[in-house]
Design an enzyme around this catalytic site. Structure first.
Site, mmCIF file in Angstrom:
data_model
loop_
_atom_site.group_PDB
_atom_site.id
_atom_site.type_symbol
_atom_site.label_atom_id
_atom_site.label_comp_id
_atom_site.label_asym_id
_atom_site.label_seq_id
_atom_site.Cartn_x
_atom_site.Cartn_y
_atom_site.Cartn_z
ATOM 1 N N GLU A 97 -16.629 52.830 52.692
ATOM 2 C CA GLU A 97 -16.712 51.546 53.383
ATOM 3 C C GLU A 97 -17.047 51.772 54.855
ATOM 4 O O GLU A 97 -16.138 51.997 55.675
ATOM 5 C CB GLU A 97 -15.373 50.808 53.283
ATOM 6 C CG GLU A 97 -14.980 50.426 51.875
ATOM 7 C CD GLU A 97 -14.149 49.148 51.854
ATOM 8 O OE1 GLU A 97 -14.492 48.241 51.105
ATOM 9 O OE2 GLU A 97 -13.162 49.053 52.616
ATOM 10 N N ASN A 138 -11.062 42.699 46.888
ATOM 11 C CA ASN A 138 -10.006 42.923 47.880
ATOM 12 C C ASN A 138 -9.796 41.583 48.576
ATOM 13 O O ASN A 138 -10.577 41.203 49.438
ATOM 14 C CB ASN A 138 -10.459 44.006 48.874
ATOM 15 C CG ASN A 138 -9.481 44.175 50.029
ATOM 16 O OD1 ASN A 138 -8.371 43.628 50.002
ATOM 17 N ND2 ASN A 138 -9.885 44.924 51.050
ATOM 18 N N TRP A 139 -8.764 40.888 48.146
ATOM 19 C CA TRP A 139 -8.527 39.542 48.702
ATOM 20 C C TRP A 139 -8.064 39.578 50.154
ATOM 21 O O TRP A 139 -8.065 38.549 50.825
ATOM 22 C CB TRP A 139 -7.472 38.808 47.857
ATOM 23 C CG TRP A 139 -7.932 38.374 46.504
ATOM 24 C CD1 TRP A 139 -9.130 38.658 45.898
ATOM 25 C CD2 TRP A 139 -7.206 37.549 45.571
ATOM 26 N NE1 TRP A 139 -9.179 38.067 44.648
ATOM 27 C CE2 TRP A 139 -8.016 37.386 44.430
ATOM 28 C CE3 TRP A 139 -5.944 36.952 45.598
ATOM 29 C CZ2 TRP A 139 -7.603 36.636 43.321
ATOM 30 C CZ3 TRP A 139 -5.532 36.208 44.493
ATOM 31 C CH2 TRP A 139 -6.361 36.053 43.362
ATOM 32 N N LYS A 140 -7.620 40.741 50.606
ATOM 33 C CA LYS A 140 -7.039 40.862 51.957
ATOM 34 C C LYS A 140 -5.900 39.833 52.104
ATOM 35 O O LYS A 140 -5.249 39.519 51.116
ATOM 36 C CB LYS A 140 -8.127 40.710 53.025
ATOM 37 C CG LYS A 140 -9.314 41.641 52.756
ATOM 38 C CD LYS A 140 -10.226 41.832 53.924
ATOM 39 C CE LYS A 140 -11.336 42.797 53.524
ATOM 40 N NZ LYS A 140 -12.195 43.196 54.620
ATOM 41 N N GLY A 149 -14.810 42.278 49.522
ATOM 42 C CA GLY A 149 -13.887 41.434 50.271
ATOM 43 C C GLY A 149 -14.274 39.973 50.131
ATOM 44 O O GLY A 149 -13.964 39.299 49.153
ATOM 45 N N GLY A 150 -14.986 39.470 51.127
ATOM 46 C CA GLY A 150 -15.333 38.052 51.203
ATOM 47 C C GLY A 150 -15.874 37.461 49.903
ATOM 48 O O GLY A 150 -15.435 36.382 49.471
ATOM 49 N N HIS A 204 -7.487 51.711 53.735
ATOM 50 C CA HIS A 204 -8.507 50.746 54.161
ATOM 51 C C HIS A 204 -8.643 50.821 55.682
ATOM 52 O O HIS A 204 -7.645 51.032 56.389
ATOM 53 C CB HIS A 204 -8.113 49.323 53.727
ATOM 54 C CG HIS A 204 -9.247 48.363 53.904
ATOM 55 N ND1 HIS A 204 -9.563 47.828 55.128
ATOM 56 C CD2 HIS A 204 -10.162 47.879 53.018
ATOM 57 C CE1 HIS A 204 -10.638 47.050 54.991
ATOM 58 N NE2 HIS A 204 -11.013 47.063 53.717
ATOM 59 N N GLY A 217 -17.075 42.844 56.435
ATOM 60 C CA GLY A 217 -16.900 41.475 56.907
ATOM 61 C C GLY A 217 -17.920 41.046 57.947
ATOM 62 O O GLY A 217 -17.763 40.007 58.585
ATOM 63 N N GLU A 264 -8.878 48.657 57.844
ATOM 64 C CA GLU A 264 -8.014 47.713 58.580
ATOM 65 C C GLU A 264 -6.607 48.288 58.719
ATOM 66 O O GLU A 264 -5.947 48.094 59.744
ATOM 67 C CB GLU A 264 -8.034 46.344 57.876
ATOM 68 C CG GLU A 264 -9.371 45.624 58.114
ATOM 69 C CD GLU A 264 -9.824 44.684 57.012
ATOM 70 O OE1 GLU A 264 -9.013 44.303 56.153
ATOM 71 O OE2 GLU A 264 -11.024 44.336 57.010
ATOM 72 N N SER A 322 -19.619 44.091 52.957
ATOM 73 C CA SER A 322 -20.562 42.978 52.814
ATOM 74 C C SER A 322 -21.403 43.056 51.540
ATOM 75 O O SER A 322 -22.556 42.630 51.535
ATOM 76 C CB SER A 322 -21.449 42.851 54.055
ATOM 77 O OG SER A 322 -20.653 42.596 55.205
HETATM 78 P P1 PGA Z 1 -16.257 42.626 52.815
HETATM 79 O O1 PGA Z 1 -14.937 43.544 52.754
HETATM 80 O O2 PGA Z 1 -16.863 42.637 51.436
HETATM 81 O O3 PGA Z 1 -15.743 41.265 53.224
HETATM 82 O O4 PGA Z 1 -17.162 43.236 53.816
HETATM 83 C C1 PGA Z 1 -14.916 44.725 52.019
HETATM 84 C C2 PGA Z 1 -13.599 45.431 52.223
HETATM 85 O O5 PGA Z 1 -13.091 45.420 53.369
HETATM 86 O O6 PGA Z 1 -13.018 45.997 51.285
#
Ligand code: PGA
Length: 255
Positions: free
Chosen positions: A169, A13-15, A234-235, A98, A175, A100, A213
Site C-alpha cells: 500500500e 478495509n472499512w476503517k 478502503g473507500g 496499516h 485515500g 495509518e 485507491s
Molecule cells: P483506499 O484505502 O482504497 O481508500 O485508498 C486503502 C487502504 O488504506 O487500505
C-alpha cells in the site's frame, strides 16, 4: 519465474466508518449482488461490529476481518483487543501495520511483526501492510523501505511467513484517488515476491495484494498483473456496487 495462479483476495478495509444501520444496508447490498465469487472475499470491520457482521454474513462467501490486533494475549492492556477475542467471532483475517497505524500510533516494524505473530498464533491470517511515503518514493527509497518492513516480519515469523497475506500500500495512494499504475505496483510486488522466495519455498502461494485507491474502474488492470493477487480496498469497499465490481473483476482473473 512467474507467480503460480491462485485465487485473488478482495478485502474491504472499512476503517473507522459504519453504524449498525449503515452496515446492515451495505451487507444487504453485497448479499444481493454476490453469488459464488471465484475469489476470496473479506470485510475488515471495526471490532465493535464483529458480532453484527458475523451474523449478517453467516452462510455467505464473505469472511470476517479486523483492522488491528494486540500483541498481547490478555491482561492489563486498556483499550486493546486480543487475537483470541476476535477469533471468538469467527475472524479469519487481521490487517496489521496499516500505514495509518504506523503513522498515528507510532507502530514500528518490530511491533508490526509481533502483531503478525499474534495473529498467526491464534490461527488468523495477518494482512501485513508495507508501503513507502511520497517523500520516500521521490527519494528513490521505495525498495529499501518495503524490504525493511517485510524483513522484520520474516525475521520474527520464520517459515510461518508462508501463512501471511502481504499488502503493498503506497502511502501516497491511500485515500487520495492517486492509484499506483499497474506497472508501478507490479514492480514492487515482484520485488516483494523475490524477498519472500528467499525466505520460503512456499512463496508462490502467498497472496500479495495491492491497496491504494483501487476502485471499480482500475481494478481489472491492477489485478491482471502477474504478482498482484488481490486488493485491499478502503473507500470503494463502503459502496456495495463498487465493491461488487471489484469482486467480479477478481473472480474473472481467479483460477
Ligand atoms: P483506499 O484505502 O482504497 O481508500 O485508498 C486503502 C487502504 O488504506 O487500505
Amino acid at each position: 519465474m512467474t507467480s503460480t495462479n491462485k485465487k485473488k483476495l478482495i478485502a474491504g478495509n472499512w476503517k473507522m466508518n459504519g453504524s449498525l444501520a449503515a452496515n446492515a444496508a451495505l451487507i444487504d447490498g453485497l448479499k444481493a449482488g454476490m453469488s459464488h465469487p471465484a475469489c476470496d472475499v473479506a470485510l475488515c470491520v471495526p471490532s465493535v461490529y464483529l458480532a453484527q457482521v458475523q451474523q449478517l454474513c453467516a452462510g455467505t462467501a464473505m469472511h470476517l476481518g479486523v483492522q488491528d490486533l494486540s500483541t498481547h494475549v490478555q491482561g492489563a492492556y486498556t483499550g486493546e483487543v486480543s487475537a483470541a477475542m476476535v477469533k471468538d467471532f469467527g475472524v479469519r483475517y487481521a490487517i496489521v501495520g496499516h500505514s495509518e497505524c504506523r503513522q498515528y500510533h507510532g507502530e514500528t516494524d518490530e511491533l508490526v511483526a509481533k502483531k503478525a505473530q499474534a495473529a498467526l498464533a491464534a490461527g488468523i491470517t495477518p494482512i501485513v501492510c508495507v508501503g513507502e511515503t511520497l517523500t520516500q518514493r521521490e527519494a528513490g527509497q521505495t525498495e529499501e523501505v518495503v524490504k525493511r518492513q517485510l524483513a522484520a516480519v520474516i525475521h520474527t515469523n520464520g517459515h510461518c511467513i508462508s501463512e501471511i497475506v502481504l499488502a503493498y500500500e503506497p502511502v501516497w495512494a491511500i485515500g487520495t484517488g492517486q492509484t499506483a499504475t499497474p506497472e508501478q505496483a507490479q514492480a514492487v510486488h515482484a520485488l516483494l515476491r523475490v524477498q519472500l522466495r528467499a525466505a520460503s519455498s512456499q512463496a508462490e502461494r502467498i497472496q500479495i495484494v495491492y491497496g491504494g485507491s483501487m476502485n471499480a474502474a482500475n481494478a481489472s488492470a491492477l489485478l491482471a498483473q502477474t504478482d498482484i493477487d488481490g486488493g485491499l480496498i478502503g473507500g470503494a469497499s463502503l459502496k456495495a456496487a463498487d465493491f461488487l465490481s471489484i469482486i467480479s473483476a477478481a473472480s474473472e482473473l481467479s483460477v
